[in-house]
Each structure stands twice: as structure tokens, then as C-alpha cells.
Design a protein around this motif. Structure first.
Motif: not given
Length: 342
Positions: A115, A119, A158
Motif C-alpha cells: 500500500k 496506493g 503491482e
DNA sequence: AATAGATTCAACCGCGAGCCG
DNA sequence: ACGGCTCGCGGTTGAATCTAT
């Protein structure tokens, strides 16, 4: 034909371990070891647990010298740079962090580090539903891209996002002239691990020289020799940790951790890279970067995702070719040593 | 204070690799 | 070569805990 269950599920307790169970398991293993058979162990000590569960409990919680609690900044850096380099090889990453378990690191990554790192770019993507292709997926090439994206694991996405940050043309990351020179050990480690991930078998640059994958494998296998040399040179440095592939201790201080400098990783961790461009331009830059990679640079991306590679090496258990053996043995050695009971 | 939603993390699950008979 | 078995891995789940309203 079905696979034989590892234990009789009907007579096995599940869920959290009680202090009594912990004490039983710990006492037995500390005295006798596992006996080389986790499956048989719970019966020996009268635990109504699956052998796998015992193993997990021991490795992740009961075994000595485990660190519990918050991760240090240095550990964050190691995890991030290794994740970017090799992906979700949690056991390999754990091997670089004495006292940490793969489960710990995996949880820490999934709940916090991810995160922290992603994020922001995730939010920007969520705000533009069709921004990835920039067109109807049914349009020319669009369908292909859509399928392609659907086949990406979240892990791959990611890493793609991280990769895009690294590809920002204004970024520090994209200007090799600014990069501090890696020591040979770090250089080989990163390239070696990337090699393991790469089924395209492109050439590798090690110490400024382009070499074949086969040569790269040989180079990587010499890492143990390097380690031995370094160990001798720093006999007093008990922190060496012998297996410390990343060299966090043997290169402490001025050198970057793994393939990234402290500044780079701080930048990533603080999301500073995302601030290089105004929000709108940033989205466009991300998009262009993505398209470029999709259309032209696929061959260069083999390293960051297992999802692109062929079925032989797509699994997480792909450390199996002859050229990989030396490396995997090195990587796992100390990790498993920690588990070996006398 | 009560509740809902979010987060954390220990534990489980299924799969593939490797060993052994 | 084959099948049975165990190990180790990464992904996922869900109960416990925390936080916001």
C-alpha cells in the motif's frame, strides 16, 4: 487418482494453537528435533494436529531467534528491492532477513508495504476505467491487450506499476549515470535472480560485459565463492550472516541495499517518484509507458512477471533447471539451516 | 457506547518438486 | 519408469483487533 491427504482430517484440530500445544511441540523439537518427518511428529507427541500445521507453527512462531514486531527501514528496503527484482519469492526474500519468516514478510508486504508503494498509482488507475488501453477493448489490438491484462496476476500488475515508476524518464531511476556503482556482489545477485525469472534467455550485462544466460548462470554460481572470500575478509564481522546474499551487513553503511540506493528506495517508499509530474501528465506518462511496453518492449519485461513466461517456469517452483541448482542451493542454505534440528 | 468497515496476521490449502522403494 | 509420500512454497482465508462514524 486423488492425492493422499497428509493426515486424517477428521481427527485433526484446526485453528489457533493453545499454549499447551505450543509447549508440547517446542519441548519435543528442542529435545529430539523433527526426526526428519513432520507428518509423523504430531502422533509421536500426542498432538491432534496435522504435520504441516506443526511445521508451520514451529517455523513461523516457535523456532528460536525469530523477530517479532515492526520491520526496520533497512528491512523495508531489502524487501522492496528484492520484490521488484524477483517477485513474490518470499522464501528467498526471507533468507535475506535473519529472524523473519516468509509468512511474516508476505503479510507485511500485502498489508503495508504494498500500500505504501502502490496506493497512489492504484488510485490514479482506478479513476480511469479504460485508461489502460485508451480505447474500446474490441478495437484493433485492444482485445488482445485486454486478454493479456486479464491474465496478469495482481502481483504482476503491482510490479508493473513499480516498473513504471522506475521508467519515469525524469526519474532518478532512469538515469544510469546517476546510479551509484553496485559492488560486484550486489550486481551479480540482482542479475542472477533476474536470470532465474527470465525464460527469454536474453543476454545479461554483468560488470559491463554482455554475456549469455549460460554464462550468467555460471557467474551466479560463483557467488558462493565471493561470499566465502568476503567472509574471510571480515572474520570479525559476526553480522555477516554467512548467507546474507544481499550483503546488508557486509556492505553496511555507504553502499546501497541490493540493486537500489537508499535514496531510490526512500523515494519509492515515500511515493516521491509520483510527484515528478502533475497528476494529469502523470497519468498520460503512465499510459504511454504502458503502451510502449505492451507494443514494443515485451521482451524486456520477462524479468518482472512469471505470468509472461512459459509454463515450465511460470510456477513459483521453477528453480529446477540444471543451471539454477547452484543458486537455489545457496539461497536456501541458511534459511533451511535455521530449521535444522540437532 | 454501539456498530460497521478496515486491517492485521496466524493458519490453512493446494500444488509441484524431490526423494525413495 | 513409476507411484507413494513428504516437504516447502505462495496464495488465500477468516477470526481477532483496530478505527471511524
Amino acid at each position: 487418482m486423488g492425492k493422499a491427504p497428509c493426515c486424517d482430517k477428521a481427527n485433526v484440530k484446526k485453528g489457533p494453537w493453545s499454549p499447551e500445544e505450543d509447549a508440547k511441540l517446542k519441548a519435543y523439537i528442542e529435545e529430539y528435533g523433527t526426526g526428519g518427518n513432520w507428518i509423523a511428529l504430531p502422533q509421536k507427541i500426542g498432538l491432534k494436529r496435522c504435520g504441516k500445521s506443526c511445521r508451520l507453527r514451529w517455523l513461523n512462531y516457535l523456532r528460536p531467534n525469530l523477530k517479532h514486531g515492526g520491520f526496520s527501514e533497512e528491512e523495508d528496503n531489502i524487501i522492496c528491492s528484492l520484490y521488484i527484482s524477483i517477485g513474490s519469492r518470499w522464501s528467498v526474500i526471507a533468507a535475506q532477513l535473519p529472524g523473519r519468516t516468509d509468512n511474516d514478510i508476505k503479510n507485511y508486504w500485502n498489508t503495508r508495504l504494498k500500500k505504501k508503494l502502490l496506493g497512489r498509482s492504484k488510485n490514479s488507475r482506478m479513476n480511469r476505467p479504460s485508461a489502460i488501453s485508451g480505447q474500446d477493448p474490441k478495437d484493433a489490438n485492444g482485445g488482445e491487450e485486454k486478454n493479456y491484462l486479464q491474465n496478469l496476476s495482481s502481483s504482476a500488475l503491482e510490479r508493473l506499476q513499480l516498473h513504471m515508476q522506475l521508467q519515469n524518464p525524469f526519474s532518478f531511476y532512469n538515469n544510469p549515470a546517476f546510479w551509484p556503482k553496485l559492488n560486484p556482489f550486489q550486481d551479480k545477485m540482482i542479475q542472477g535472480l533476474q536470470f532465474l525469472n527470465d525464460s527469454n534467455n536474453q543476454n545479461y550485462i554483468i560488470q559491463g560485459t554482455s554475456i549469455s544466460p549460460q554464462q550468467a548462470a555460471v557467474e551466479c554460481s560463483t557467488i558462493s565463492n565471493l561470499k566465502a572470500e568476503e567472509h574471510q575478509n571480515s572474520e570479525n564481522e559476526r553480522n555477516f550472516q554467512s548467507s546474507n546474499f544481499v550483503g546488508q551487513s557486509s556492505y553496511k553503511g555507504t553502499e546501497p541495499v541490493s540493486g537500489f540506493t537508499q535514496a531510490e528506495l526512500n523515494e519509492l517508499l515515500n511515493n516521491e517518484a509520483a510527484d515528478f509530474l502533475p497528476a494529469q501528465s502523470q497519468n498520460i506518462a503512465e499510459f504511454d509507458c504502458f503502451k510502449e511496453m505492451m507494443n514494443e518492449s515485451m521482451d524486456n519485461l520477462g524479468w518482472w512477471s512469471n505470468d509472461f513466461v512459459d509454463s515450465n517456469s511460470a510456477s513459483s517452483n521453477s528453480w529446477d533447471s540444471a543451471t539454477k541448482v547452484n543458486i537455489s542451493e545457496e539461497l536456501y542454505q541458511d534459511y533451511t539451516l535455521g530449521y535444522t534440528m540437532q
